[in-house]
Design an enzyme around this catalytic site. Structure first.
Site, PDB file in Angstrom:
ATOM      1  N   CYS A  38       0.841  -1.199   0.000  1.00 21.16           N
ATOM      2  CA  CYS A  38       0.000   0.000   0.000  1.00 21.16           C
ATOM      3  C   CYS A  38       0.876   1.249   0.000  1.00 21.16           C
ATOM      4  O   CYS A  38       2.050   1.207   0.384  1.00 21.16           O
ATOM      5  CB  CYS A  38      -0.895  -0.034   1.242  1.00 21.16           C
ATOM      6  SG  CYS A  38      -1.854   1.465   1.537  1.00 21.16           S
ATOM      7  N   THR A  40       0.687   3.566   2.071  1.00 21.12           N
ATOM      8  CA  THR A  40       1.106   3.768   3.459  1.00 21.12           C
ATOM      9  C   THR A  40       2.426   3.046   3.731  1.00 21.12           C
ATOM     10  O   THR A  40       3.321   3.577   4.409  1.00 21.12           O
ATOM     11  CB  THR A  40       0.021   3.254   4.421  1.00 21.12           C
ATOM     12  OG1 THR A  40      -1.172   4.007   4.215  1.00 21.12           O
ATOM     13  CG2 THR A  40       0.459   3.369   5.873  1.00 21.12           C
ATOM     14  N   HIS A  43       5.350   4.964   2.407  1.00 24.91           N
ATOM     15  CA  HIS A  43       5.722   6.067   3.299  1.00 24.91           C
ATOM     16  C   HIS A  43       6.556   5.553   4.468  1.00 24.91           C
ATOM     17  O   HIS A  43       7.561   6.167   4.849  1.00 24.91           O
ATOM     18  CB  HIS A  43       4.466   6.761   3.839  1.00 24.91           C
ATOM     19  CG  HIS A  43       3.728   7.567   2.827  1.00 24.91           C
ATOM     20  ND1 HIS A  43       4.262   8.683   2.221  1.00 24.91           N
ATOM     21  CD2 HIS A  43       2.473   7.422   2.312  1.00 24.91           C
ATOM     22  CE1 HIS A  43       3.372   9.199   1.375  1.00 24.91           C
ATOM     23  NE2 HIS A  43       2.286   8.446   1.417  1.00 24.91           N
ATOM     24  N   HIS A  63      -0.806  -4.132   6.174  1.00 25.19           N
ATOM     25  CA  HIS A  63      -2.195  -4.260   6.634  1.00 25.19           C
ATOM     26  C   HIS A  63      -3.122  -4.880   5.590  1.00 25.19           C
ATOM     27  O   HIS A  63      -4.277  -5.140   5.888  1.00 25.19           O
ATOM     28  CB  HIS A  63      -2.734  -2.885   7.045  1.00 25.19           C
ATOM     29  CG  HIS A  63      -2.654  -1.852   5.960  1.00 25.19           C
ATOM     30  ND1 HIS A  63      -1.513  -1.139   5.714  1.00 25.19           N
ATOM     31  CD2 HIS A  63      -3.562  -1.434   5.054  1.00 25.19           C
ATOM     32  CE1 HIS A  63      -1.715  -0.310   4.705  1.00 25.19           C
ATOM     33  NE2 HIS A  63      -2.952  -0.479   4.275  1.00 25.19           N
ATOM     34  N   CYS A  93     -12.362   1.469  19.242  1.00 27.48           N
ATOM     35  CA  CYS A  93     -12.485   1.341  20.698  1.00 27.48           C
ATOM     36  C   CYS A  93     -13.795   0.711  21.138  1.00 27.48           C
ATOM     37  O   CYS A  93     -13.878   0.081  22.195  1.00 27.48           O
ATOM     38  CB  CYS A  93     -12.308   2.704  21.357  1.00 27.48           C
ATOM     39  SG  CYS A  93     -13.706   3.848  21.145  1.00 27.48           S
ATOM     40  N   CYS A  96     -16.609   4.975  22.065  1.00 23.61           N
ATOM     41  CA  CYS A  96     -16.792   6.400  21.787  1.00 23.61           C
ATOM     42  C   CYS A  96     -18.176   6.609  21.169  1.00 23.61           C
ATOM     43  O   CYS A  96     -18.887   5.654  20.835  1.00 23.61           O
ATOM     44  CB  CYS A  96     -15.699   6.934  20.863  1.00 23.61           C
ATOM     45  SG  CYS A  96     -15.781   6.340  19.159  1.00 23.61           S
ATOM     46  N   CYS A  99     -18.634   4.916  17.682  1.00 21.90           N
ATOM     47  CA  CYS A  99     -18.691   3.450  17.779  1.00 21.90           C
ATOM     48  C   CYS A  99     -20.043   2.991  18.320  1.00 21.90           C
ATOM     49  O   CYS A  99     -20.669   2.061  17.791  1.00 21.90           O
ATOM     50  CB  CYS A  99     -17.570   2.934  18.675  1.00 21.90           C
ATOM     51  SG  CYS A  99     -15.947   2.859  17.887  1.00 21.90           S
ATOM     52  N   ILE A 175      -6.569   1.780  -6.713  1.00 27.58           N
ATOM     53  CA  ILE A 175      -7.911   2.044  -6.188  1.00 27.58           C
ATOM     54  C   ILE A 175      -8.772   2.717  -7.244  1.00 27.58           C
ATOM     55  O   ILE A 175      -9.955   2.392  -7.400  1.00 27.58           O
ATOM     56  CB  ILE A 175      -7.835   2.868  -4.890  1.00 27.58           C
ATOM     57  CG1 ILE A 175      -7.137   2.056  -3.796  1.00 27.58           C
ATOM     58  CG2 ILE A 175      -9.232   3.269  -4.423  1.00 27.58           C
ATOM     59  CD1 ILE A 175      -6.912   2.825  -2.505  1.00 27.58           C
ATOM     60  N   GLY A 263      -8.161  10.602  -2.096  1.00 37.47           N
ATOM     61  CA  GLY A 263      -6.746  10.934  -2.189  1.00 37.47           C
ATOM     62  C   GLY A 263      -6.323  11.942  -1.140  1.00 37.47           C
ATOM     63  O   GLY A 263      -7.002  12.946  -0.920  1.00 37.47           O
ATOM     64  N   ILE A 286     -13.501  10.668   2.405  1.00 38.38           N
ATOM     65  CA  ILE A 286     -13.611   9.215   2.589  1.00 38.38           C
ATOM     66  C   ILE A 286     -12.323   8.716   3.222  1.00 38.38           C
ATOM     67  O   ILE A 286     -11.223   9.047   2.766  1.00 38.38           O
ATOM     68  CB  ILE A 286     -13.816   8.491   1.244  1.00 38.38           C
ATOM     69  CG1 ILE A 286     -15.055   9.023   0.517  1.00 38.38           C
ATOM     70  CG2 ILE A 286     -13.918   6.985   1.474  1.00 38.38           C
ATOM     71  CD1 ILE A 286     -16.359   8.713   1.201  1.00 38.38           C
TER      72      ILE A 286
END
Length: 350
Positions: A38, A40, A43, A63, A93, A96, A99, A175, A263, A286
């Site tokens: 990915c 990520t 990076h 991931h 969590c 919150c 959630c 994507i 993006g 998003i």
């Protein structure tokens, strides 16, 4: 177990031996078969300013994965040893406001697999049972490895009704390519996509774009004329993060048009807010996937539409053994390929 490891605050990874993770209460241990690379991960590998601001080392990144359940912690109720699975990478969590209201993708305390806790660039990964997605038959290890980014494409593309609409996608990365297939499945009329990479524009045509626009050679308003459009695009999907993409998209939207933005901008973007107001445009950010409506939607679409299944699978253009991870990262970083998948089954633990 073998794992890609960032041992400290510096560029690069090391392929090393690490202890196998042990599932705790409510957790599931997965033997990883395939992983996707990915943005990520790029990076984190390069250790840029974003990574330095969010990552604490040491860390096993990764991931996007597919694998087989091999261990269960206490309190696991539904997942079984032997299940073939992927995982939702955002661990929430549960308490919150968002959630508790069923908006788990908006949790204010989200922890990301492979970012704030050890991830899947390894022979084994542990995640909560609540984050496990059990696959139906017919999902290959390569396709299962990209369910996470496929979910990003589905979440973004289905943000607004698409039946009969003209859709503009900016950015023909993996994507964006998957978004073409989803928009076609959902009943869009014209689908145009922009990029400057000819190989990616070729992939976009193969996936089903009506027009793949090289924005170094053609402006989007000319593309509208080629498609026979008399007004602007109804739906915009901004996938690139390029500073010029959103302003040009706004210039080519119909009045009342709706834009979903996935993006992440690499720098500040100047927007004509007067046009946003007077043209009554909607902009929606998003992030990730809806949990778990997106997962149900993408699984159902793949089961019901063989063409979509083939199109999304075709976005995987490169598969390499995990031992060749550096080559895989180089391919993913070159900006001309589709999705790069690493195969972890070649190690002794498998």
């Amino acid at each position: 177990m073998k794992a890609l490891y960032k041992s400290g605050a510096h560029p690069g990874f090391e392929l090393v031996d690490r202890p196998e993770p042990v599932p705790g209460l409510g957790e599931v241990k997965v033997r990883v078969m395939t992983t996707g690379i990915c943005g990520t991960d790029l990076h984190i590998e390069s250790w840029d300013s974003w990574a330095q601001g969010i990552i604490e080392t040491p860390l096993i990144p990764g991931h996007e994965f597919y694998g087989e359940v091999v261990g269960l912690g206490d309190g696991v109720h539904d997942v079984r040893v032997g299940d073939r699975v992927s995982g939702e990478g955002h661990i929430v969590c549960g308490i919150c406001r968002n959630c508790r209201a069923g908006r788990r993708q908006m949790c204010i305390r989200t922890v990301s697999v492979g970012v704030q806790r050890d991830g899947a660039f390894a022979e084994y990964v542990v995640i909560p049972e609540t984050n496990v997605w059990v696959h139906h038959a017919g999902i290959t290890p390569e396709l299962g490895a990209i369910f996470d980014p496929f979910g990003n494409a589905v979440h973004t593309t289905l943000s607004f009704p698409l039946v009969g609409e003209d859709v503009l996608i900016t950015g023909a990365g993996p994507i964006g390519l998957m978004a073409i297939a989803v928009a076609r499945h959902a009943g869009a009329r014209n689908i145009a996509i922009t990029d400057v990479s000819q190989p990616r524009l070729d992939l976009a045509r193969a996936v089903g774009a009506d027009l793949a626009i090289d924005v170094s050679r053609m402006r989007i308003d000319e593309a509208q004329r080629q498609l026979g459009m008399r007004e602007g695009f109804d739906i915009g999907l901004e996938m690139s993060g390029h500073p010029s993409a959103l302003p040009e998209m706004i210039d080519n939207m119909n009045h009342g048009g709706r834009i979903a933005m996935l993006g992440l901008p690499s720098q500040d973007i100047t927007i004509d807010w007067g046009k946003v107001v007077t043209h009554m445009l909607t902009l929606k950010g998003i992030y990730g996937r809806e949990m778990f409506e997106t997962w149900y939607a993408m699984s159902a679409m793949l089961q019901s539409n063989a063409n979509l299944h083939a199109a999304v699978s075709s976005v995987v253009t490169d598969q390499l053994p995990a031992a060749e991870w550096q080559k895989g990262f180089d391919i993913a970083r070159n900006g001309v390929s589709g999705k790069v998948v690493l195969d972890w089954t070649g190690f002794s633990g498998h």
